[in-house]
Each structure stands twice: as C-alpha cells, then as structure tokens.
Scaffold this motif. Sequence first.
Motif, PDB file in Angstrom:
ATOM      1  N   SER A 113       0.851  -1.192   0.000  1.00 46.88           N
ATOM      2  CA  SER A 113       0.000   0.000   0.000  1.00 46.88           C
ATOM      3  C   SER A 113       0.885   1.239   0.000  1.00 46.88           C
ATOM      4  O   SER A 113       1.823   1.333   0.788  1.00 46.88           O
ATOM      5  CB  SER A 113      -0.893   0.020   1.244  1.00 46.88           C
ATOM      6  OG  SER A 113      -1.753  -1.100   1.264  1.00 46.88           O
ATOM      7  N   THR A 119      -2.004   6.766  -2.400  1.00 47.34           N
ATOM      8  CA  THR A 119      -3.457   6.639  -2.554  1.00 47.34           C
ATOM      9  C   THR A 119      -3.893   5.214  -2.881  1.00 47.34           C
ATOM     10  O   THR A 119      -5.045   4.977  -3.221  1.00 47.34           O
ATOM     11  CB  THR A 119      -3.972   7.582  -3.665  1.00 47.34           C
ATOM     12  OG1 THR A 119      -3.337   7.233  -4.892  1.00 47.34           O
ATOM     13  CG2 THR A 119      -3.681   9.032  -3.310  1.00 47.34           C
ATOM     14  N   TRP A 120      -2.967   4.249  -2.787  1.00 46.01           N
ATOM     15  CA  TRP A 120      -3.285   2.849  -3.041  1.00 46.01           C
ATOM     16  C   TRP A 120      -3.388   2.090  -1.715  1.00 46.01           C
ATOM     17  O   TRP A 120      -2.497   2.167  -0.879  1.00 46.01           O
ATOM     18  CB  TRP A 120      -2.206   2.200  -3.900  1.00 46.01           C
ATOM     19  CG  TRP A 120      -2.311   2.584  -5.329  1.00 46.01           C
ATOM     20  CD1 TRP A 120      -1.689   3.638  -5.930  1.00 46.01           C
ATOM     21  CD2 TRP A 120      -3.105   1.962  -6.324  1.00 46.01           C
ATOM     22  NE1 TRP A 120      -2.040   3.703  -7.252  1.00 46.01           N
ATOM     23  CE2 TRP A 120      -2.916   2.680  -7.525  1.00 46.01           C
ATOM     24  CE3 TRP A 120      -3.961   0.868  -6.328  1.00 46.01           C
ATOM     25  CZ2 TRP A 120      -3.551   2.326  -8.705  1.00 46.01           C
ATOM     26  CZ3 TRP A 120      -4.589   0.519  -7.510  1.00 46.01           C
ATOM     27  CH2 TRP A 120      -4.380   1.248  -8.671  1.00 46.01           C
ATOM     28  N   SER A 121      -4.464   1.349  -1.565  1.00 47.08           N
ATOM     29  CA  SER A 121      -4.665   0.497  -0.405  1.00 47.08           C
ATOM     30  C   SER A 121      -4.746  -0.949  -0.895  1.00 47.08           C
ATOM     31  O   SER A 121      -5.514  -1.255  -1.808  1.00 47.08           O
ATOM     32  CB  SER A 121      -5.974   0.887   0.294  1.00 47.08           C
ATOM     33  OG  SER A 121      -6.231   0.017   1.359  1.00 47.08           O
ATOM     34  N   ALA A 122      -3.937  -1.818  -0.303  1.00 46.33           N
ATOM     35  CA  ALA A 122      -3.875  -3.204  -0.760  1.00 46.33           C
ATOM     36  C   ALA A 122      -4.166  -4.179   0.363  1.00 46.33           C
ATOM     37  O   ALA A 122      -3.866  -3.925   1.529  1.00 46.33           O
ATOM     38  CB  ALA A 122      -2.500  -3.506  -1.347  1.00 46.33           C
ATOM     39  N   ALA A 176      -6.131  -4.535  -4.678  1.00 44.57           N
ATOM     40  CA  ALA A 176      -5.726  -3.143  -4.441  1.00 44.57           C
ATOM     41  C   ALA A 176      -6.748  -2.169  -5.018  1.00 44.57           C
ATOM     42  O   ALA A 176      -7.347  -2.432  -6.060  1.00 44.57           O
ATOM     43  CB  ALA A 176      -4.371  -2.890  -5.061  1.00 44.57           C
ATOM     44  N   ILE A 177      -6.920  -1.073  -4.288  1.00 46.93           N
ATOM     45  CA  ILE A 177      -7.830  -0.015  -4.720  1.00 46.93           C
ATOM     46  C   ILE A 177      -7.073   1.302  -4.646  1.00 46.93           C
ATOM     47  O   ILE A 177      -6.444   1.612  -3.633  1.00 46.93           O
ATOM     48  CB  ILE A 177      -9.068   0.066  -3.812  1.00 46.93           C
ATOM     49  CG1 ILE A 177      -9.845  -1.248  -3.875  1.00 46.93           C
ATOM     50  CG2 ILE A 177      -9.939   1.247  -4.183  1.00 46.93           C
ATOM     51  CD1 ILE A 177     -10.981  -1.335  -2.883  1.00 46.93           C
ATOM     52  N   GLY A 178      -7.112   2.053  -5.709  1.00 45.33           N
ATOM     53  CA  GLY A 178      -6.466   3.346  -5.754  1.00 45.33           C
ATOM     54  C   GLY A 178      -7.505   4.456  -5.895  1.00 45.33           C
ATOM     55  O   GLY A 178      -8.546   4.268  -6.501  1.00 45.33           O
ATOM     56  N   THR A 179      -7.206   5.590  -5.269  1.00 44.51           N
ATOM     57  CA  THR A 179      -8.129   6.715  -5.385  1.00 44.51           C
ATOM     58  C   THR A 179      -7.451   7.875  -6.067  1.00 44.51           C
ATOM     59  O   THR A 179      -6.268   7.962  -6.174  1.00 44.51           O
ATOM     60  CB  THR A 179      -8.604   7.187  -4.008  1.00 44.51           C
ATOM     61  OG1 THR A 179      -7.475   7.518  -3.206  1.00 44.51           O
ATOM     62  CG2 THR A 179      -9.410   6.100  -3.338  1.00 44.51           C
TER      63      THR A 179
END
Length: 70
Positions: free
Chosen positions: A46, A49-52, A67-70
Amino acid sequence: MIALLLIANCGPTSNRSRHGSRRWTLPNELPTGTALTSEGLDQAFSRDTWSAKAYLVPDDRTLVLVAIGT
C-alpha cells in the motif's frame, strides 16, 4: 525466496480462507486452501493513494493482491 523475505519482514501470521468475505472474479486462477495475511503485509503493498490487501501462499509461490487506488 521472496516468500520467505515477505514472511520475515512483514510478519504474516494469521491464516485466512482465500475467499474470506470477498468473492473472487477469477476463482479458477487462485490457489486453494488458506493464505497468510497481516497488516504488515498489506502495508508493504500500500502506498500513497493505493490500499492493498495481500494474501501469501508460500507453498504455491503465490501472492494475491487486491488493491484499490483513489
């Protein structure tokens, strides 16, 4: 080798079902059984702005990242 380094540095200790509460979109491509996971392993992937969420299966030499990036 890399799996051992991740285990040593990130401390994944909790075994979780590979599915958990998440429905995989590619179930035939994923390893069976359980995976190692931890906050340290998640944080290793992570950034900014990326959460993994990371799932490590050392016996299969597999790392699954969600992973989700904003």
